[in-house]
Design a protein around this motif. Structure first.
Motif, PDB file in Angstrom:
ATOM      1  N   SER A 316       6.623  29.039  -6.573  1.00 23.81           N
ATOM      2  CA  SER A 316       6.502  29.993  -5.479  1.00 23.81           C
ATOM      3  C   SER A 316       5.105  29.963  -4.874  1.00 23.81           C
ATOM      4  O   SER A 316       4.943  30.045  -3.654  1.00 23.81           O
ATOM      5  CB  SER A 316       6.840  31.396  -5.976  1.00 23.81           C
ATOM      6  N   THR A 317       4.095  29.843  -5.721  1.00 25.18           N
ATOM      7  CA  THR A 317       2.720  29.777  -5.221  1.00 25.18           C
ATOM      8  C   THR A 317       2.499  28.521  -4.380  1.00 25.18           C
ATOM      9  O   THR A 317       2.017  28.584  -3.236  1.00 25.18           O
ATOM     10  CB  THR A 317       1.732  29.796  -6.391  1.00 25.18           C
ATOM     11  N   GLU A 318       2.837  27.367  -4.945  1.00 27.08           N
ATOM     12  CA  GLU A 318       2.549  26.094  -4.281  1.00 27.08           C
ATOM     13  C   GLU A 318       3.407  25.884  -3.039  1.00 27.08           C
ATOM     14  O   GLU A 318       2.896  25.509  -1.969  1.00 27.08           O
ATOM     15  CB  GLU A 318       2.761  24.947  -5.270  1.00 27.08           C
ATOM     16  N   LEU A 319       4.699  26.130  -3.168  1.00 25.05           N
ATOM     17  CA  LEU A 319       5.578  25.942  -2.017  1.00 25.05           C
ATOM     18  C   LEU A 319       5.391  27.045  -0.987  1.00 25.05           C
ATOM     19  O   LEU A 319       5.603  26.830   0.207  1.00 25.05           O
ATOM     20  CB  LEU A 319       7.029  25.877  -2.477  1.00 25.05           C
ATOM     21  N   GLY A 320       4.971  28.226  -1.451  1.00 25.29           N
ATOM     22  CA  GLY A 320       4.668  29.310  -0.520  1.00 25.29           C
ATOM     23  C   GLY A 320       3.521  28.952   0.400  1.00 25.29           C
ATOM     24  O   GLY A 320       3.521  29.322   1.588  1.00 25.29           O
ATOM     25  N   GLU A 321       2.545  28.230  -0.126  1.00 31.52           N
ATOM     26  CA  GLU A 321       1.428  27.797   0.723  1.00 31.52           C
ATOM     27  C   GLU A 321       1.938  26.880   1.828  1.00 31.52           C
ATOM     28  O   GLU A 321       1.498  26.964   2.982  1.00 31.52           O
ATOM     29  CB  GLU A 321       0.376  27.088  -0.127  1.00 31.52           C
ATOM     30  N   ARG A 322       2.875  26.001   1.473  1.00 34.83           N
ATOM     31  CA  ARG A 322       3.454  25.093   2.472  1.00 34.83           C
ATOM     32  C   ARG A 322       4.251  25.867   3.519  1.00 34.83           C
ATOM     33  O   ARG A 322       4.132  25.622   4.731  1.00 34.83           O
ATOM     34  CB  ARG A 322       4.382  24.101   1.755  1.00 34.83           C
ATOM     35  N   LEU A 323       5.047  26.831   3.049  1.00 36.48           N
ATOM     36  CA  LEU A 323       5.855  27.635   3.971  1.00 36.48           C
ATOM     37  C   LEU A 323       4.964  28.414   4.925  1.00 36.48           C
ATOM     38  O   LEU A 323       5.174  28.391   6.150  1.00 36.48           O
ATOM     39  CB  LEU A 323       6.744  28.595   3.186  1.00 36.48           C
ATOM     40  N   HIS A 324       3.958  29.093   4.406  1.00 36.40           N
ATOM     41  CA  HIS A 324       3.121  29.939   5.258  1.00 36.40           C
ATOM     42  C   HIS A 324       2.270  29.107   6.217  1.00 36.40           C
ATOM     43  O   HIS A 324       2.028  29.530   7.350  1.00 36.40           O
ATOM     44  CB  HIS A 324       2.263  30.865   4.399  1.00 36.40           C
ATOM     45  N   ALA A 325       1.835  27.926   5.766  1.00 39.27           N
ATOM     46  CA  ALA A 325       1.079  27.055   6.682  1.00 39.27           C
ATOM     47  C   ALA A 325       1.961  26.635   7.845  1.00 39.27           C
ATOM     48  O   ALA A 325       1.530  26.635   9.012  1.00 39.27           O
ATOM     49  CB  ALA A 325       0.566  25.832   5.926  1.00 39.27           C
ATOM     50  N   GLY A 326       3.212  26.275   7.561  1.00 38.20           N
ATOM     51  CA  GLY A 326       4.127  25.896   8.629  1.00 38.20           C
ATOM     52  C   GLY A 326       4.409  27.033   9.579  1.00 38.20           C
ATOM     53  O   GLY A 326       4.443  26.849  10.807  1.00 38.20           O
ATOM     54  N   LEU A 327       4.611  28.222   9.035  1.00 35.62           N
ATOM     55  CA  LEU A 327       4.898  29.378   9.880  1.00 35.62           C
ATOM     56  C   LEU A 327       3.681  29.780  10.708  1.00 35.62           C
ATOM     57  O   LEU A 327       3.809  30.142  11.886  1.00 35.62           O
ATOM     58  CB  LEU A 327       5.370  30.544   9.014  1.00 35.62           C
ATOM     59  N   GLN A 328       2.495  29.714  10.104  1.00 32.75           N
ATOM     60  CA  GLN A 328       1.284  30.072  10.851  1.00 32.75           C
ATOM     61  C   GLN A 328       1.070  29.137  12.038  1.00 32.75           C
ATOM     62  O   GLN A 328       0.521  29.547  13.063  1.00 32.75           O
ATOM     63  CB  GLN A 328       0.063  30.032   9.925  1.00 32.75           C
ATOM     64  N   SER A 329       1.528  27.899  11.913  1.00 30.97           N
ATOM     65  CA  SER A 329       1.374  26.951  13.029  1.00 30.97           C
ATOM     66  C   SER A 329       2.223  27.349  14.231  1.00 30.97           C
ATOM     67  O   SER A 329       2.001  26.838  15.342  1.00 30.97           O
ATOM     68  CB  SER A 329       1.756  25.539  12.578  1.00 30.97           C
ATOM     69  N   ILE A 391      11.663  23.002   2.966  1.00 22.37           N
ATOM     70  CA  ILE A 391      10.798  23.970   3.656  1.00 22.37           C
ATOM     71  C   ILE A 391      10.439  23.443   5.041  1.00 22.37           C
ATOM     72  O   ILE A 391      10.531  24.165   6.046  1.00 22.37           O
ATOM     73  CB  ILE A 391       9.535  24.256   2.835  1.00 22.37           C
ATOM     74  N   ASP A 392      10.017  22.202   5.098  1.00 23.21           N
ATOM     75  CA  ASP A 392       9.646  21.612   6.387  1.00 23.21           C
ATOM     76  C   ASP A 392      10.837  21.603   7.345  1.00 23.21           C
ATOM     77  O   ASP A 392      10.678  21.822   8.554  1.00 23.21           O
ATOM     78  CB  ASP A 392       9.128  20.188   6.193  1.00 23.21           C
ATOM     79  N   HIS A 393      12.032  21.356   6.808  1.00 24.30           N
ATOM     80  CA  HIS A 393      13.240  21.373   7.644  1.00 24.30           C
ATOM     81  C   HIS A 393      13.474  22.770   8.214  1.00 24.30           C
ATOM     82  O   HIS A 393      13.759  22.918   9.416  1.00 24.30           O
ATOM     83  CB  HIS A 393      14.441  20.934   6.799  1.00 24.30           C
ATOM     84  N   ALA A 394      13.336  23.790   7.390  1.00 21.52           N
ATOM     85  CA  ALA A 394      13.552  25.172   7.857  1.00 21.52           C
ATOM     86  C   ALA A 394      12.539  25.533   8.940  1.00 21.52           C
ATOM     87  O   ALA A 394      12.905  26.126   9.972  1.00 21.52           O
ATOM     88  CB  ALA A 394      13.442  26.149   6.693  1.00 21.52           C
ATOM     89  N   VAL A 395      11.280  25.182   8.728  1.00 20.90           N
ATOM     90  CA  VAL A 395      10.243  25.479   9.726  1.00 20.90           C
ATOM     91  C   VAL A 395      10.514  24.722  11.028  1.00 20.90           C
ATOM     92  O   VAL A 395      10.352  25.275  12.129  1.00 20.90           O
ATOM     93  CB  VAL A 395       8.844  25.148   9.170  1.00 20.90           C
TER      94      VAL A 395
END
Length: 404
Positions: A316-329, A391-395
């Motif tokens: 959750s920590t590691e993949l959450g960073e990826r999710l939030h970075a994608g969303l912040q973009s 995650i990248d697909h969802a973003v």
């Protein structure tokens, strides 16, 4: 030939015809699932970005959880708390150890856990703190979501959840979420507890200001008030720690747990606290026919063991960073704001573009399932078994929806 009633349009029509309209589901009819993927009756696949409001933290049909359920189904499903069954002690001991508490009280649904917490806090107030009979009060926060029983909606500030269900249960004081001064001012000599979500899920994954939760802990200790943390959505790995309170080093007096505790298989909830709090209950004063049943305990014990490894918290920590970075973009490209921790995010869409419901419908058309709340806000809470590629697909699908 497949009966047309089993296809999406027919199944949706029948659901609307024969069911009370207390939900407004997306027009998708799920028939099977595995991991993070759902398949509908027409064999279309969807990426699950809701995970049953965190009830499916470990994904759909996690092999270890399914195996535990199957094994228990072949032996014993229900006794009653009138007897002790062979799954009960392991579950209670291992969950208590995970929580760092002396005792647990198993129930079924999250709302039952909250109701249990309210009752225990009041009884503690009368028997331990010495509050005069019938005078106990509990401080809660605006924007809260703790369930839908008549007592719980009595202190909701969501009129959809509250309106026309009165008369309402007294004994609650509502203060702004994140306002420590208002919370401290609301506590009086008859206050027995402060009941809060460490992150407000239904409100849109609202994270309180830094220092708020430690401040609540300090005030509760100074004023001899129980700090009750509703971790039903935020707990059990969702935010990157076992409990969301851990992000600020806070240990509440009582945890309210549910959703993910049942592994997406059976409803399981629990209250965890030390003996000086939960010990106020005596036989006959509180219970539940299905609470702590053998099937529930077998599955939930396996959930606790999955969490004890730390694997899902790390994911959750590691993949959450990826999710939030994608969303912040996407902020400034259709998103106004992004909030959350770990694999949990609240997204505010520019309301001039579309509503949250419209965004969810368009995501569904692209094979991603999410849930709106409060107008133009979306919540994303994928299972913790999701991959970087997913995650990248969802973003990417969200970006396409926002781009029109």
């Amino acid at each position: 030939m497949v009966d047309d009633r089993l296809r999406t349009p027919g199944a949706v029509r029948d659901a609307e015809r024969y069911t009370a309209h207390n939900y407004h589901p997306l027009p998708v009819v799920i028939a099977s699932a595995e991991g993070v993927w759902l398949t509908d009756v027409d064999d279309r696949r969807y990426l699950d970005c809701l995970a049953g409001y965190s009830a499916l933290n470990f994904g759909h049909r996690h092999p270890r959880l399914i195996a535990a359920a199957h094994a228990q189904l072949d032996k014993l499903t229900l006794t009653s708390r009138a007897f002790v069954h062979d799954q009960f002690a392991d579950f209670c001991r291992e969950l208590a150890e995970l929580c760092g508490k002396d005792l647990v009280l198993p129930m079924n649904t999250g709302a039952e856990a909250v109701e249990t917490g309210v009752k225990v806090a009041r009884k503690w107030g009368y028997q331990v703190k010495g509050v005069p009979a019938g005078q106990a009060n509990i401080v809660v926060a605006e924007g809260n979501f703790h369930g839908r029983t008549t007592t719980i909606v009595s202190f909701s500030t969501d009129e959809d959840a509250r309106a026309d269900f009165g008369p309402y249960t007294p004994g609650f004081t509502v203060v702004p979420y994140g306002d420590l001064d208002a919370l401290a001012a609301a506590i009086d000599e008859n206050t027995v507890a402060v009941l809060l979500e460490p992150i407000q899920g239904e409100q849109g994954v609202v994270v309180p200001p830094e220092g708020y939760l430690p401040g609540v802990r300090r005030v509760c200790t100074e004023r001899n008030v129980l700090f009750v943390a509703d971790e039903i959505q935020s707990g059990l790995g969702r935010t990157g720690t076992t409990f969301a309170c851990e992000h600020e080093g806070v240990v509440p007096d009582m945890y309210l747990l549910g959703k993910a505790l049942g592994g997406g298989i059976v409803p399981v909830s629990a209250v965890a606290a030390n003996a000086d709090v939960l010990g106020v209950l005596k036989p006959g004063q509180h219970g539940s026919t299905f609470g702590g049943n053998p099937l529930a305990c077998a599955v939930a014990t396996e959930v606790v063991r999955l969490l004890a490894t730390g694997e899902f918290q790390r994911r959750s920590t590691e993949l959450g960073e990826r999710l939030h970075a994608g969303l912040q973009s996407l902020v400034g490209k259709g998103l106004v704001a992004v909030r959350g921790r770990g694999l949990w995010a609240g997204l505010d869409i520019d309301p001039t573009l579309m509503t949250g419901r419209q965004a969810c419908e368009r995501l569904m058309e692209r094979g991603v399932l999410a849930k709106d709340t409060h107008g133009s806000t979306l919540r994303l809470a994928p299972p913790l078994v999701i991959t970087v590629e997913e995650i990248d697909h969802a973003v990417a699908q969200l970006a396409a929806v926002l781009a029109g």
